[in-house]
Write an enzyme that holds these catalytic residues in place. Structure first.
Site, PDB file in Angstrom:
ATOM      1  N   CYS A   1      -4.314   0.338   0.981  1.00 24.36           N
ATOM      2  CA  CYS A   1      -4.031  -0.314  -0.298  1.00 24.36           C
ATOM      3  C   CYS A   1      -3.054  -1.479  -0.144  1.00 24.36           C
ATOM      4  O   CYS A   1      -3.228  -2.536  -0.760  1.00 24.36           O
ATOM      5  CB  CYS A   1      -3.439   0.684  -1.288  1.00 24.36           C
ATOM      6  SG  CYS A   1      -4.362   2.216  -1.482  1.00 24.36           S
ATOM      7  N   ASP A   2      -2.006  -1.275   0.652  1.00 27.20           N
ATOM      8  CA  ASP A   2      -0.879  -2.206   0.625  1.00 27.20           C
ATOM      9  C   ASP A   2      -0.595  -2.941   1.931  1.00 27.20           C
ATOM     10  O   ASP A   2       0.277  -3.819   1.964  1.00 27.20           O
ATOM     11  CB  ASP A   2       0.395  -1.446   0.208  1.00 27.20           C
ATOM     12  CG  ASP A   2       0.267  -0.830  -1.170  1.00 27.20           C
ATOM     13  OD1 ASP A   2      -0.407  -1.428  -2.027  1.00 27.20           O
ATOM     14  OD2 ASP A   2       0.847   0.257  -1.403  1.00 27.20           O
TER      15      ASP A   2
ATOM     16  N   CYS B   1       0.041   4.273   1.166  1.00 30.47           N
ATOM     17  CA  CYS B   1      -1.358   3.923   1.407  1.00 30.47           C
ATOM     18  C   CYS B   1      -1.462   2.606   2.163  1.00 30.47           C
ATOM     19  O   CYS B   1      -1.296   1.525   1.586  1.00 30.47           O
ATOM     20  CB  CYS B   1      -2.120   3.829   0.081  1.00 30.47           C
ATOM     21  SG  CYS B   1      -3.862   3.391   0.270  1.00 30.47           S
TER      22      CYS B   1
END
Length: 318
Positions: A135-136, A132
């Site tokens: 997300c990261d 992701c």
């Protein structure tokens, strides 16, 4: 016999449990083999509102579970193997022979990211390996990143990650990409993107300290092994919605995602609702999953109160 059963946890299922429990409906939540969903494999979560310093993924899910329990939600562990939505009450069969019945069901079983299945991959999820970018990506500011995949999702991930990385190398096992031409052109015009096409990923490489240092690949043209240097490896080869257990009783799209009436969480089966990544092909974020969990609980509550009329089958069929 329950008023409502929630299949699956994660942000969507646990939020639905909180709302239903606060409405005094005492839902039963059936946790699968990975209680808490994909966030339990995530280390720091920095984009969930309310945590200015961030929070560990497992801690966030544990807090949500405790909140649902506080209001009266009941939890049980198991894997739903079969459902019968053809008559009421609905019947759910769980591994081990346990059977449950409910007036309504909320499906929040999520979608599982596809992995390459190579050495060093699973061991480093959350420690240099991710599925992701949204997300990261923030954790890899000024670092080298490798993105594996050849479809539109890989192009999107690579483009997004150039906002943070010093450079992004796109790795694909074939010379040709599956992505649409407009997506390919957009990424090819980005100066930060490098290409490692016709390379087969072999393993995630780490240094002496255990930190990810790159991706070992085989050059299919020369049959030689090479190291694609990277501090982070993002796998972008798609997701698989966890809907096989439904046995086709709920309408899904060509990829297996549950189809819901736009703007709601209603499926084609009256009294059955879906929330989170199992019906979300676009956003797949913790906060959007939680929001849809709230929607599912409110839709479910209105259905139980007799306020929801099932008159939209034509919309779903089209």
């Amino acid at each position: 016999m329950y008023k409502s059963i929630i299949i699956g946890t994660g942000p969507s299922g646990l939020t639905a449990a909180i709302y239903l429990a606060r409405a005094n409906l005492k839902p039963l939540v059936i946790e699968g083999v990975q209680p808490g969903g994909q966030l339990t494999t995530t280390t720091e979560v920095e984009n969930f509102p309310g945590f200015p310093e961030g929070i560990l993924g497992p801690d966030l899910m544990d807090n949500m579970r405790k909140q649902a329990e506080r209001f009266g939600a009941e939890f049980t562990s198991g894997w739903v193997e079969e459902v019968d939505f053809s008559k009421r009450p609905f019947t759910l069969k769980v591994d081990g022979g346990q059977t449950y019945q409910a007036e309504t069901v909320i499906i929040s079983t999520g979608a599982s990211a596809r992995y390459l299945g190579i050495p060093g991959e699973q061991e480093n999820v959350g420690r240099g390996v991710s599925t992701c970018a949204t997300c990261d990506g923030f954790f890899f500011r000024g670092k080298k990143i490798a993105v594996v995949g050849g479809g539109d999702s890989a192009m999107e991930e690579a483009g997004f990650l150039t906002r943070f990385a010093s450079d992004v190398t796109l790795v694909h096992r074939r010379e040709e990409l599956r992505a649409s031409k407009i997506m390919q052109d957009r990424v090819r015009s980005n100066e930060k993107v490098k290409w490692a096409l016709n390379r087969l990923p072999l393993s995630v490489a780490t240094d002496e300290s255990g930190a990810v240092k790159g991706l070992m690949v085989r050059n299919n043209a020369t049959n030689q092994e090479e190291l694609v240097e990277a501090d982070g490896v993002f796998i972008a080869i798609g997701h698989t919605p966890n809907t096989a257990f439904l046995g086709g009783q709920v309408k899904t799209d060509a990829n297996g995602y549950i189809v819901v009436k736009p703007g709601t969480t209603q499926t084609n089966v009256p009294g059955v609702f879906a929330c989170g990544d199992v019906q979300d092909t676009r956003y797949r974020q913790a906060i959007t999953a939680a929001g849809s969990g709230c929607m599912a609980a409110m839709d479910c509550e209105k259905y139980l109160e007799g306020e929801m009329i099932h008159d939209w089958s034509v919309t779903l069929d089209n």
